[in-house]
Design a protein around this motif. Structure first.
Motif, short mmCIF file in Angstrom:
data_model
loop_
_atom_site.label_atom_id
_atom_site.label_comp_id
_atom_site.label_asym_id
_atom_site.label_seq_id
_atom_site.Cartn_x
_atom_site.Cartn_y
_atom_site.Cartn_z
N ASP A 37 -2.40 -30.46 27.28
CA ASP A 37 -1.55 -29.94 28.36
C ASP A 37 -0.92 -31.04 29.21
O ASP A 37 0.23 -30.92 29.65
CB ASP A 37 -2.37 -29.01 29.27
N MET A 38 -1.67 -32.11 29.48
CA MET A 38 -1.09 -33.20 30.27
C MET A 38 0.08 -33.84 29.52
O MET A 38 1.09 -34.22 30.13
CB MET A 38 -2.15 -34.24 30.61
N PHE A 72 -2.02 -27.67 24.74
CA PHE A 72 -3.35 -27.40 24.18
C PHE A 72 -4.39 -27.76 25.25
O PHE A 72 -4.42 -28.89 25.72
CB PHE A 72 -3.60 -28.26 22.93
N ASP A 73 -5.19 -26.82 25.67
CA ASP A 73 -6.31 -26.97 26.63
C ASP A 73 -6.39 -25.78 27.57
O ASP A 73 -7.44 -25.24 27.81
CB ASP A 73 -6.20 -28.24 27.51
N ARG A 90 -5.86 -22.06 24.66
CA ARG A 90 -6.97 -22.09 25.61
C ARG A 90 -8.26 -22.53 24.93
O ARG A 90 -8.71 -21.92 23.95
CB ARG A 90 -7.18 -20.71 26.24
N GLN A 91 -8.84 -23.60 25.45
CA GLN A 91 -10.19 -23.98 25.06
C GLN A 91 -11.15 -23.30 26.03
O GLN A 91 -10.93 -23.31 27.24
CB GLN A 91 -10.38 -25.49 25.15
N ASP A 92 -12.21 -22.73 25.50
CA ASP A 92 -13.18 -22.02 26.34
C ASP A 92 -14.15 -23.03 26.93
O ASP A 92 -15.22 -23.29 26.37
CB ASP A 92 -13.91 -20.97 25.50
N VAL A 100 -10.76 -20.73 19.84
CA VAL A 100 -9.66 -20.95 20.79
C VAL A 100 -8.72 -19.76 20.71
O VAL A 100 -8.80 -18.94 19.79
CB VAL A 100 -8.89 -22.25 20.48
N SER A 101 -7.81 -19.66 21.68
CA SER A 101 -6.86 -18.55 21.67
C SER A 101 -5.52 -19.01 22.24
O SER A 101 -5.45 -19.98 23.02
CB SER A 101 -7.40 -17.37 22.49
#
Length: 344
Positions: free
Chosen positions: A249-250, A275-276, A292-294, A324-325
């Protein structure tokens, strides 16, 4: 100062039963546990950590190691979220966390030396980097340990399903009509970066999409500045992509900034996926579509694995992959790839 004997006398239970409650043993009824905990609260008992360690042969402490090359440590939002979840879980079982410095009295010591000196029952290692000297030493030591963002058959590891996450991104962008999809990859030294790139390349191949060499750009160690620089390289291409998948994401936020700096819009000109799903992702303009990482589950699984090793007093080679989703927000949009029909 109240003692364990005072608790036993006032609550009407044996010292052994009180000790079991203090150390989270499961073979005590909820009614008994409730009574003893109420007594502890009433008389203001605080167990002495040294005495507790002698009694249980445990330090009730978990060491934390974070190894990366950006020198930002736990300020990275993904890793701080995982450690916070981990902390909450081990705290339920009476453990504290210990962050150590290797520089003591101007002498650089290894993490293992520091943890032995301070006393810990196990360690959690968060290391986006491959097996450098520090990581290898922690891997090879017999101290109970669990690793996040690493691949090994010899220790406990907990990772997100990075490859599948990348496949979800390509599936989604393809469904929106995108055929020219670029990837800002994390550095090859990172386990997650490699897995996400491999997943991306496999998904692109699955759809038979053209993937020019210049469509994959290095985004460093999941950093904003590297994302900005990498996206700038993609923007000057003669045939630029319609969508970009960033490995973190960054990186994605840096890419969005570069697009805006060039007078273009997200997603009208270029769709962006990260991603994250860090907290900031939903507050950007536009809000970021991402994987999304849980982080809650990653921390809990890591904690449970480590606590099991501590109880059994040995390392357990086990790998856990956390699902992930895809989180759809406003940084992506559909494009029309169909040829326009001529009006009669």
């Amino acid at each position: 100062m109240p003692t364990i004997y005072d608790i036993a006398k006032k609550a009407g239970f044996s010292i052994t039963t009180v000790s079991k409650v203090l150390n989270n043993y499961p073979d005590v009824s909820e009614k008994t546990k409730k009574k003893i905990l109420e007594t502890i609260e009433e008389i203001g008992y605080h167990p002495n950590s040294n005495a507790r360690s002698l009694m249980t042969k445990k330090y009730w402490t978990v060491g934390v190691v974070f190894i990366e090359d950006l020198d930002i440590g736990m300020k990275h939002p993904f890793f701080s979220a995982v450690i916070e979840s981990f902390r909450k879980r081990v705290e339920e079982f009476g453990y504290d966390l210990l962050f150590v410095s290797r520089n003591v009295e101007n002498q650089k010591r290894s993490y293992i030396e520091r943890f032995k000196q301070r006393g810990v029952d196990g360690i959690i290692v968060v290391s986006p980097l491959d097996f450098n000297k520090e990581v290898k030493e922690l891997l090879e030591h017999d101290m109970p340990s669990v690793f996040i963002d690493l691949s090994s058959k010899h220790v406990s590891v907990v990772n997100s399903d990075n490859g599948y996450g990348s496949e979800l991104v390509v599936d989604y962008l393809y469904s929106l009509g995108h055929r020219k999809i670029a990837h800002i990859a994390a550095d090859e030294k990172t386990f997650a970066g490699r897995e996400r790139r491999e997943g991306f390349e496999a998904a692109v191949k699955k759809y038979g999409l053209d993937l020019p060499e210049e469509f994959i750009v290095n985004g460093g160690y999941f950093e904003f500045e590297a994302g900005l620089e990498a996206m700038t390289k993609l923007l000057i291409l003669k045939d630029r992509p319609t969508a970009v998948f960033a490995a973190g994401d960054m990186i994605a936020l840096g890419a969005m900034k570069a697009i805006q700096n060039h007078g273009l819009k997200v997603p009208e000109d270029i769709s962006v996926v990260g991603f994250d799903d860090i907290e900031l992702a939903k507050h950007t303009t536009p809000p970021l579509t991402t994987i999304r990482q849980d982080t809650d589950l990653l921390g809990i699984q890591a904690a449970d694995l480590l606590l099991k090793q501590i109880d059994q007093k040995k390392k357990i080679p086990l790998s856990i992959t956390v699902p992930v989703s895809l989180v759809e927000r406003d940084s992506t949009m559909a494009i029309d790839n169909e040829p326009k029909s001529l009006s009669k």
